[in-house]
Design an enzyme around this catalytic site. Structure first.
Site, PDB file in Angstrom:
ATOM      1  N   ASP A 211     -27.340  71.677 109.513  1.00 56.90           N
ATOM      2  CA  ASP A 211     -26.139  71.007 110.022  1.00 56.90           C
ATOM      3  C   ASP A 211     -26.541  70.140 111.202  1.00 56.90           C
ATOM      4  O   ASP A 211     -27.286  70.584 112.072  1.00 56.90           O
ATOM      5  CB  ASP A 211     -25.106  72.043 110.486  1.00 56.90           C
ATOM      6  CG  ASP A 211     -24.476  72.770 109.304  1.00 56.90           C
ATOM      7  OD1 ASP A 211     -24.525  72.219 108.181  1.00 56.90           O
ATOM      8  OD2 ASP A 211     -23.946  73.878 109.498  1.00 56.90           O
TER       9      ASP A 211
ATOM     10  N   GLU B  78     -15.313  73.585 101.206  1.00 61.88           N
ATOM     11  CA  GLU B  78     -15.234  74.605 102.250  1.00 61.88           C
ATOM     12  C   GLU B  78     -13.951  75.369 102.013  1.00 61.88           C
ATOM     13  O   GLU B  78     -12.869  74.784 101.973  1.00 61.88           O
ATOM     14  CB  GLU B  78     -15.212  73.936 103.628  1.00 61.88           C
ATOM     15  CG  GLU B  78     -16.539  73.286 103.967  1.00 61.88           C
ATOM     16  CD  GLU B  78     -16.400  72.051 104.832  1.00 61.88           C
ATOM     17  OE1 GLU B  78     -15.257  71.664 105.168  1.00 61.88           O
ATOM     18  OE2 GLU B  78     -17.437  71.468 105.171  1.00 61.88           O
TER      19      GLU B  78
END
Lengths: 279, 212
Positions: free
Chosen positions: A10, A129
């Site tokens: 990330d 997500e």
């Protein structure tokens, strides 16, 4: 089918960051050092996710992936802020092998279809997500910040019908916590799909990964924190990270035994008869 | 000795930088080609893949890159096709709509979804069974046979035991062609540029003639 072991990196403002439930991001270091190390350790694939791109309507991973591609010769999936055909072209020119779309596709379904038509199914991944709210799995966008009314089980079927090549599914409830994968979720969804599913969120140790790959039909395990924690110390000690890394994480991971070494993980899985790439 | 020069054909939809980095790692100089250019200065032409067959053919025609490709095939230049770049060398593909290819090989491309396969889009690592004769040096066969390479595809070339089939792989019970070779043209269904060190070494082994 050979299962894949995938590292997820990330990125926020050019740094590798990590949080919990996609929140509370802390800087761990430079993404290019981590990705090079993961390649040397025989990782199968690496996901680069710009976690603030959609929020700030930008996409700045090109510089990083372009650098990374000098040292890393396994596939790079690039996601975060992909919302136009130009964004995809730009990613592919700068080192991406596949791209992953979340917010840009939820907001504009036509974009998903168009992307599949131009770049072919296998170049287009969808990132989902999902947060379990009282037993209902809801789709979130903007890296877990924005709730939608979309049901995750319906969304996976819908994007499969659009012809996307693969789905990366993050369980927000488990992400960054090290409490293992949400096996029920991944079992249910992998049984519904005829395209590959990659599972993300919760791996703390090799056994978590074994359970995921043995008990469900997912095609790959996506791992972030546990890899970063394992290699952080080495990269930190080599002064590669210098002042940028947050050492608080080390104490946390050591206390909880929250760490996975890629080569050890692969040995562990091969011993347990999981079909993975061996050299 | 100057390093050999590889032309990488740019279709706008392919992973140009990845293939460029890998070829440079192996020892080539590279040049990205986006329009028809004189082929004489190039030692090898690379047609990388990623994208849909019909779009790629359309792009080759619009940019007149198709002349560049056909000329290199006709002049028996060293040529390497990768993934879609291999499929384009065949006669026809049904991807989205029936489209004619470069027809360097006469077979047609087929869709996995008509067959009993594990996944209709295959993404990941898969073994390749090589024909010994593919390699310039015999010992290389042992280094690469049944090793894992990285594949991303929903379409494939069916095995017909033709003499140009130099490597095959399986998706479920369906065997397909993963390596072809005819005179100076070689092509891979997988991505050697993304298959780790094994892939880089295969690129090296397949281009040894440039470095001896």
């Amino acid at each position: 089918m050979i299962k894949r072991i995938i590292a997820r990196i990330d990125i926020k403002n050019n740094f590798l960051v990590k949080g919990m439930h996609l929140e509370g991001l802390r800087i761990l270091g430079y993404p290019e050092f981590f990705s090079k190390k993961y390649f040397e350790e025989d990782i199968d694939e690496i996901i680069f996710q710009d976690v603030v791109a959609s929020l700030y309507k930008r996409n700045q991973l090109s510089e990083i992936t372009s650098k990374v591609s000098k040292d890393v010769f396994v596939p790079l999936i690039v996601g975060g802020g992909i919302r136009s055909i130009k964004d995809i072209e730009n990613s592919l020119i700068n080192g991406a092998d596949r791209v992953s779309i979340n917010t840009g596709g939820v907001n504009n379904k036509k974009f998903i279809k168009e992307a599949v038509n131009i770049f072919g199914s296998s170049t287009i991944n969808i990132t989902i997500e999902t947060l379990n709210i009282n037993g209902n799995y809801k789709v979130f966008t903007d890296s877990g910040r924005t709730e939608t009314n979309i049901d995750t089980f319906e969304w996976v079927k819908e994007v499969e019908d659009y012809g996307v090549g693969e789905i990366i599914l993050t369980s927000i409830n488990n992400e960054g916590t090290g409490k293992g994968y949400d096996l029920k979720l991944f079992e249910k969804i992998s049984n519904k799909l005829s395209i590959p599913l990659l599972a993300h969120g919760g791996a703390r140790n090799p056994d978590d990964v074994y359970k995921l790959l043995n008990d469900t039909n997912v095609d790959g395990a996506v791992i972030a924190s546990a890899f970063h924690f394992n290699y952080f110390k080495e990269l930190y000690e080599k002064k590669k990270i210098e002042q940028t890394g947050s050492t608080n994480f080390l104490n946390f991971s050591e206390k909880k035994n929250f760490s996975i070494n890629i080569k050890d993980l692969k040995k562990y899985l091969i011993n347990k008869k999981i079909d993975i790439r061996s050299l | 000795m100057t390093k050999p020069l590889a032309a990488i054909i740019n279709l706008n939809t392919n992973n140009i930088l990845s293939i460029r980095r890998a070829l440079e790692f192996v020892g080539f100089r590279t040049e990205i080609i986006s329009e028809n250019t004189n082929i004489d200065k190039f030692d090898m032409i690379v047609l990388p893949g990623v994208g849909a067959f019909n779009c790629a053919m359309q792009r080759l025609e619009e940019t007149s890159l198709i002349k560049f490709v056909n000329e290199s095939l006709n002049k028996e230049k060293y040529f390497m096709g990768i993934c879609l770049g291999m499929q384009l060398l065949f006669s026809e593909s049904p991807e989205f709509k029936k489209t004619k290819g470069l027809s360097f090989f006469s077979e047609k491309i087929e869709n996995f979804n008509k067959f009993n396969v594990n996944k209709k889009t295959f993404i990941g690592w898969n073994q390749v069974k090589f024909n010994k004769n593919f390699f310039i040096e015999d010992e290389d066969f042992l280094n690469f046979n049944e090793k894992y390479f990285y594949f991303v595809h929903s379409y494939f070339v069916d095995c017909k035991n033709q003499k140009y089939e130099y490597g095959t792989s399986f998706n479920g019970t369906k065997e397909f062609v993963s390596v072809v070779k005819r005179s100076n043209v070689i092509a891979f269904q997988f991505h050697p540029e993304k298959s780790g060190l094994t892939g880089l070494n295969l690129l090296k082994a397949s281009t040894k003639n440039f470095f001896s």
